[in-house]
Scaffold this active site. Sequence first.
Site, PDB file in Angstrom:
ATOM      1  N   HIS A  87       0.726  -1.285  -0.507  1.00 51.26           N
ATOM      2  CA  HIS A  87       0.660   0.079   0.104  1.00 51.26           C
ATOM      3  C   HIS A  87       0.875   1.084  -0.312  1.00 51.26           C
ATOM      4  CE1 HIS A  87      -3.123  -2.248   0.398  1.00 51.26           C
ATOM      5  NE2 HIS A  87      -2.444  -3.406   2.196  1.00 51.26           N
ATOM      6  N   GLU A 129      -0.945   0.506   7.893  1.00 50.19           N
ATOM      7  CA  GLU A 129      -0.802  -0.733   7.438  1.00 50.19           C
ATOM      8  C   GLU A 129       0.291   0.048   6.541  1.00 50.19           C
ATOM      9  OE1 GLU A 129      -0.737  -4.477   4.804  1.00 50.19           O
ATOM     10  OE2 GLU A 129      -3.176  -3.421   5.136  1.00 50.19           O
ATOM     11  N   HIS A 184       3.480  -6.263   4.622  1.00 50.28           N
ATOM     12  CA  HIS A 184       2.236  -6.311   4.577  1.00 50.28           C
ATOM     13  C   HIS A 184       2.239  -6.942   6.526  1.00 50.28           C
ATOM     14  CE1 HIS A 184      -0.014  -5.388   0.922  1.00 50.28           C
ATOM     15  NE2 HIS A 184       1.223  -5.925   0.375  1.00 50.28           N
ATOM     16  N   GLU A 266       3.133 -11.367   6.612  1.00 49.72           N
ATOM     17  CA  GLU A 266       1.815 -10.946   7.169  1.00 49.72           C
ATOM     18  C   GLU A 266       2.487 -10.628   7.755  1.00 49.72           C
ATOM     19  OE1 GLU A 266      -0.909  -9.496   6.155  1.00 49.72           O
ATOM     20  OE2 GLU A 266      -1.496  -9.769   4.117  1.00 49.72           O
TER      21      GLU A 266
END
Length: 302
Positions: A87, A129, A184, A266
């Site tokens: 992102h 995030e 992430h 993650e």
Amino acid sequence: MPYDHRNPVTRSATAALAAAVCCATLAGCGASPEAAQGTRGPAAADSASSPAPAGTPSGTPAGTASGTAGGAGRPLAGRTVVVDPGHNPGNFRHAREIGEKVDIGTARKECDTTGTATNAPGGGDAYTEAAFTLDVSHRLRELLEARGATVVLTHDADRPYGPCIDERARIGNEAAADAVVSVHADGSATGDRGFHVIVPAKVKEGAADTGPIVGPSRALGERIVAGFRRATGTSPANYLGGGTGLDVRSDLGGLNLSTVPKVFVECGNMRDPKDAALLTSGVWRQKAAQGIADGIVTYLEG
């Protein structure tokens, strides 16, 4: 979290930011603009590195390789690693652009999303995030360059939004990367704890053909699971992967369109308060970066 995570959370109808830009699969991305700027985040331990143009070796002039000299303590000399901060802190200002769909081989999916965020403590700012992934990516870059690698970031908060998921894959492909790691944090339910590494399933459809990278990507993922667990002291996710720390997926464009070994890491669940306490710690984020770097080194050293 990848833009199309399979653990949807109800979207908040009252948060103006979330209503404007949060992806359809998560809720409460109610971070203030200040919290979404991609800083080192809460409890930062070190100063951030300056941005470099996306798709070029970071920390050097465009087109100039960094960390290519050999020598003791530089096991990655001559190797290229692409680090993909999940992102972009500016995505929340560009809902229309990141909502446009791109081809991922098996389907058409949104260009990108804003990502998730921690629950705002006591009415304060949430930790996004996007800020987390940029911070860990900077730390990871420093560790890899110290070991001799040429490091390319897909972005460094140096563009208004994106890049889209297909461009993120293309950056790794065009760099002929020896390994690509997309950083992430998850946005699952409270009580879901731990880290996991997403590896590509075998996909051959449209522009996607992961056959050649499935094996190497899994090997990279396994090394990162081991390194991450050792460096952070945290356990693999308790909500998927059967305790292996690995999740195989065929629905992520960043993996489907990659022609070089690639995984998503993650690092924890931002929606669980215990995991969030780790993710917001600068000391812990350094450990996370160390664990990812260790996994990459052991993978590339064979």
